[in-house]
Design a protein around this motif. Structure first.
Motif, PDB file in Angstrom:
ATOM      1  N   ASP A  50       0.854  -1.113  -0.156  1.00  0.00           N
ATOM      2  CA  ASP A  50       0.014  -0.069  -0.030  1.00  0.00           C
ATOM      3  C   ASP A  50       1.070   1.208  -0.057  1.00  0.00           C
ATOM      4  O   ASP A  50       0.720   2.214  -0.793  1.00  0.00           O
ATOM      5  CB  ASP A  50      -0.958  -0.076   1.180  1.00  0.00           C
ATOM      6  CG  ASP A  50      -2.082  -1.009   1.286  1.00  0.00           C
ATOM      7  OD1 ASP A  50      -2.456  -1.483   0.073  1.00  0.00           O
ATOM      8  OD2 ASP A  50      -2.734  -1.394   2.188  1.00  0.00           O
TER       9      ASP A  50
ATOM     10  N   GLY B 136      -8.538   4.052  -5.322  1.00  0.00           N
ATOM     11  CA  GLY B 136      -9.559   3.242  -4.015  1.00  0.00           C
ATOM     12  C   GLY B 136      -8.849   3.176  -2.693  1.00  0.00           C
ATOM     13  O   GLY B 136      -9.318   3.114  -1.794  1.00  0.00           O
ATOM     14  N   LEU B 137      -7.421   3.198  -2.593  1.00  0.00           N
ATOM     15  CA  LEU B 137      -6.737   3.094  -1.229  1.00  0.00           C
ATOM     16  C   LEU B 137      -6.909   4.349  -0.545  1.00  0.00           C
ATOM     17  O   LEU B 137      -7.280   4.571   0.629  1.00  0.00           O
ATOM     18  CB  LEU B 137      -5.243   2.816  -1.635  1.00  0.00           C
ATOM     19  CG  LEU B 137      -4.376   2.931  -0.325  1.00  0.00           C
ATOM     20  CD1 LEU B 137      -4.804   1.952   1.042  1.00  0.00           C
ATOM     21  CD2 LEU B 137      -2.872   2.299  -0.850  1.00  0.00           C
TER      22      LEU B 137
ATOM     23  N   ASP C  56     -10.034   4.596   1.005  1.00  0.00           N
ATOM     24  CA  ASP C  56     -10.506   3.488   1.955  1.00  0.00           C
ATOM     25  C   ASP C  56      -9.881   4.080   3.415  1.00  0.00           C
ATOM     26  O   ASP C  56      -8.837   3.836   3.898  1.00  0.00           O
ATOM     27  CB  ASP C  56      -9.921   2.288   1.492  1.00  0.00           C
ATOM     28  CG  ASP C  56     -10.389   0.973   2.519  1.00  0.00           C
ATOM     29  OD1 ASP C  56     -10.643   1.263   3.509  1.00  0.00           O
ATOM     30  OD2 ASP C  56      -9.807  -0.147   2.195  1.00  0.00           O
TER      31      ASP C  56
ATOM     32  N   ASP D 196     -10.520   2.781   6.116  1.00  0.00           N
ATOM     33  CA  ASP D 196     -10.039   1.638   7.105  1.00  0.00           C
ATOM     34  C   ASP D 196      -8.550   1.253   6.845  1.00  0.00           C
ATOM     35  O   ASP D 196      -8.115   0.721   7.762  1.00  0.00           O
ATOM     36  CB  ASP D 196     -10.924   0.414   6.822  1.00  0.00           C
ATOM     37  CG  ASP D 196     -12.337   0.497   7.565  1.00  0.00           C
ATOM     38  OD1 ASP D 196     -12.445   1.419   8.315  1.00  0.00           O
ATOM     39  OD2 ASP D 196     -13.294   0.376   6.862  1.00  0.00           O
ATOM     40  N   ARG D 197      -8.050   1.386   5.801  1.00  0.00           N
ATOM     41  CA  ARG D 197      -6.451   1.027   5.450  1.00  0.00           C
ATOM     42  C   ARG D 197      -5.694   2.292   5.483  1.00  0.00           C
ATOM     43  O   ARG D 197      -4.650   2.322   6.317  1.00  0.00           O
ATOM     44  CB  ARG D 197      -6.494   0.463   3.977  1.00  0.00           C
ATOM     45  CG  ARG D 197      -7.116  -1.100   3.913  1.00  0.00           C
ATOM     46  CD  ARG D 197      -7.357  -1.313   2.524  1.00  0.00           C
ATOM     47  NE  ARG D 197      -6.462  -1.346   1.714  1.00  0.00           N
ATOM     48  CZ  ARG D 197      -6.183  -1.610   0.251  1.00  0.00           C
ATOM     49  NH1 ARG D 197      -7.216  -1.277  -0.278  1.00  0.00           N
ATOM     50  NH2 ARG D 197      -4.957  -1.556  -0.190  1.00  0.00           N
TER      51      ARG D 197
ATOM     52  N   GLN E 181     -13.333  10.245   0.855  1.00  0.00           N
ATOM     53  CA  GLN E 181     -13.656   9.368   1.836  1.00  0.00           C
ATOM     54  C   GLN E 181     -15.159   9.616   2.272  1.00  0.00           C
ATOM     55  O   GLN E 181     -15.570   9.048   3.214  1.00  0.00           O
ATOM     56  CB  GLN E 181     -12.646   9.662   2.965  1.00  0.00           C
ATOM     57  CG  GLN E 181     -11.210   8.960   2.878  1.00  0.00           C
ATOM     58  CD  GLN E 181     -10.135   8.998   4.005  1.00  0.00           C
ATOM     59  OE1 GLN E 181     -10.529   9.546   5.298  1.00  0.00           O
ATOM     60  NE2 GLN E 181      -9.142   8.499   3.774  1.00  0.00           N
TER      61      GLN E 181
ATOM     62  N   GLN F 191     -13.574   1.658  -7.571  1.00  0.00           N
ATOM     63  CA  GLN F 191     -14.181   0.919  -6.559  1.00  0.00           C
ATOM     64  C   GLN F 191     -15.391   0.104  -7.030  1.00  0.00           C
ATOM     65  O   GLN F 191     -15.461  -1.137  -6.464  1.00  0.00           O
ATOM     66  CB  GLN F 191     -14.592   1.861  -5.318  1.00  0.00           C
ATOM     67  CG  GLN F 191     -13.405   2.360  -4.672  1.00  0.00           C
ATOM     68  CD  GLN F 191     -14.059   3.632  -3.621  1.00  0.00           C
ATOM     69  OE1 GLN F 191     -14.637   4.776  -4.189  1.00  0.00           O
ATOM     70  NE2 GLN F 191     -13.765   3.383  -2.426  1.00  0.00           N
TER      71      GLN F 191
END
Length: 472
Positions: free
Chosen positions: A80, A99-100, A103, A105-106, A155, A182
């Motif tokens: 990542d 997409g990262l 996200d 949560d990541r 986000q 996504q």
């Protein structure tokens, strides 16, 4: 079909231009259901400027200042981290990166990530590789300021849609690109002006941004455009000149489409024109947004030169003064300073249809445009124009190898003397003024009908929607 229109800095809080295009498109397509995702600079209260349409569901605001209420820790793997490092180079589109970034949560929520040791280290590594000469902390904070609104936007939650219609690259375009990555939802991108070029002009002329970082910000908006082009299934614009800019900005030539703007020609053609009266003077109009990019001050200066030439006239600046009160105040002060208070009138927000019948000629003095709806409306109403040579204005007034004839004059931007000279010419040649107005009306009737534009988009939406996975 359920379609989200992603609009940045326009509909439904600003009138004219892209906002009018959005409203007219929805109005002409009652068979589709629309939501509007309205990206705004901040979360300050804004008045909705348009009547609610039956097929418009939600208007959902996405302020760029809105932070994620849910704080989450940074949980990036080594892979990542490498993906983000590649994305931060702002050179090529990096699959999976948006997409990262979206996200939480990541990546962690936007504010936590940008304050993290991980981001600090990424910046330190990039700073060293780039051989930057500016102080590191200034470099680091410039990047943080640049990325904060983008990551906060990515986000935010977005609903399920069959298709996304995007009105610009920039923040709107990159949000669509992230959703496409996504979920696979199809994207139609329509550019009126070329967003990255307009932001470049703003940045280079700005006095709020350290000159050492202007190039970085210009690269940032070009990179957002590249990602929007890559994600879009169709990349639409209004003129061949804009299409050339899209190609140079990274758009795939196979995706490009030319779809002009359109207006309700029949309705505008029924407006009864007044007869030119040399004793009453030349009746001049400008259908405007009172913002610097429209360069109203150049038009006011042109009016000053027209007065110096002894041409009797009245000029009506037709548009709201609310969008940029400081610029409106500057224009008022210039009108007073040039002694034009009796001739130049700032009408505020009005129904343009009430004013067009009393006018002889219209002026557009912008320094950047796409294919201005205002010009098409004036043409359809049988009025000639003096326009700056921006966007598609030359094509609208002179035609594209058609036989309709000249519908006015184009001049280079910021040329008040040239505008004044052409206005004086119209005063001296009323027969040609009428003929050029008729030429424009015929061209609008042949090429710029709103119902034809709506039919084209309906076909495009059905085609792309059928190819998609139904959104998310």
């Amino acid at each position: 079909m359920k379609i989200a229109i992603i609009a940045e800095g326009c509909y439904p809080y600003v009138t004219g231009g892209v906002s009018s295009w959005v409203h007219n498109l929805m109005k002409e397509m009652p068979q589709h259901h629309f939501d509007v995702l309205a990206i705004t600079a901040d979360d300050q209260p804004r008045a909705v400027r348009y009547d609610r349409l039956p097929n418009l569901g939600q208007i959902i605001r996405y302020p760029l200042t809105a932070s994620n209420a849910r704080r989450t820790a940074v949980r990036l793997s080594a892979a990542d981290r490498a993906l983000i490092a590649d994305w931060l180079k702002m050179t090529q589109v990096v699959p999976g990166a948006l997409g990262l970034l979206a996200d939480a949560d990541r990546l962690g929520d936007a504010d936590s990530f940008l304050a993290s040791q991980t981001f600090y280290q990424l910046m330190a590594e990039q700073y060293e590789k780039a051989g930057e000469s500016c102080p590191f902390l200034a470099y680091y904070w410039s990047w943080r300021n640049m990325l904060t609104p983008l990551l906060r936007l990515l986000q935010q939650p977005v609903g399920d849609y069959d298709l996304l219609q995007v009105t610009a690259t920039g923040y709107a375009g990159v949000l669509a690109a992230a959703l496409h990555e996504q979920t696979g939802v199809k994207v139609v991108l329509t550019e009126h002006g070329i967003y990255a070029r307009e932001r470049e002009e703003d940045i280079l002329q700005s006095d709020w941004l350290d000159p050492a970082f202007k190039h970085q910000w210009v690269r940032f908006f070009r990179y957002l455009a590249k990602q929007a082009y890559a994600a879009a299934d169709s990349v639409v614009t209004l003129s061949a000149a804009n299409q050339a800019h899209q190609k140079s900005g990274g758009a795939d030539a196979a995706k490009l489409r030319l779809v002009p703007n359109g207006v309700r020609v029949a309705q505008l053609a029924t407006l009864k024109r007044h007869q030119f009266d040399p004793k009453a003077g030349l009746q001049i109009g400008a259908i405007i947004r009172m913002v610097p990019i429209k360069d109203i001050t150049t038009l006011i200066q042109a009016c000053g030169r027209l007065a110096e030439q002894g041409v009797p006239f009245a000029c009506y600046l037709m548009g709201s003064t609310d969008e940029n009160p400081e610029y409106a105040a500057e224009c008022r002060a210039m009108i007073a300073a040039l002694g034009l208070s009796a001739q130049v009138h700032m009408t505020g927000q009005i129904n343009v249809m009430d004013y067009l019948p009393r006018l002889d000629v219209l002026v557009l003095s912008s320094i950047s445009e796409g294919q201005p709806l205002a010009v098409l409306e004036g043409m359809a109403a049988g009025l000639p124009w003096v326009c700056t040579d921006v966007g598609a204005c030359r094509e609208l007034l002179y035609g594209n190898n058609d036989s309709f004839g000249q519908a006015g004059f184009v001049v280079r931007p910021v040329a008040p003397r040239r505008i004044a000279d052409h206005l004086a010419w119209f005063y001296q040649h009323p027969d040609m003024m009428q003929k050029m107005g008729q030429n424009g009306a015929r061209r609008a009737r042949r090429y710029y009908q709103l119902d034809a534009v709506a039919d084209t988009y309906d076909h495009l939406y059905k085609l792309k929607g059928a190819q998609g996975d139904g959104g998310r």
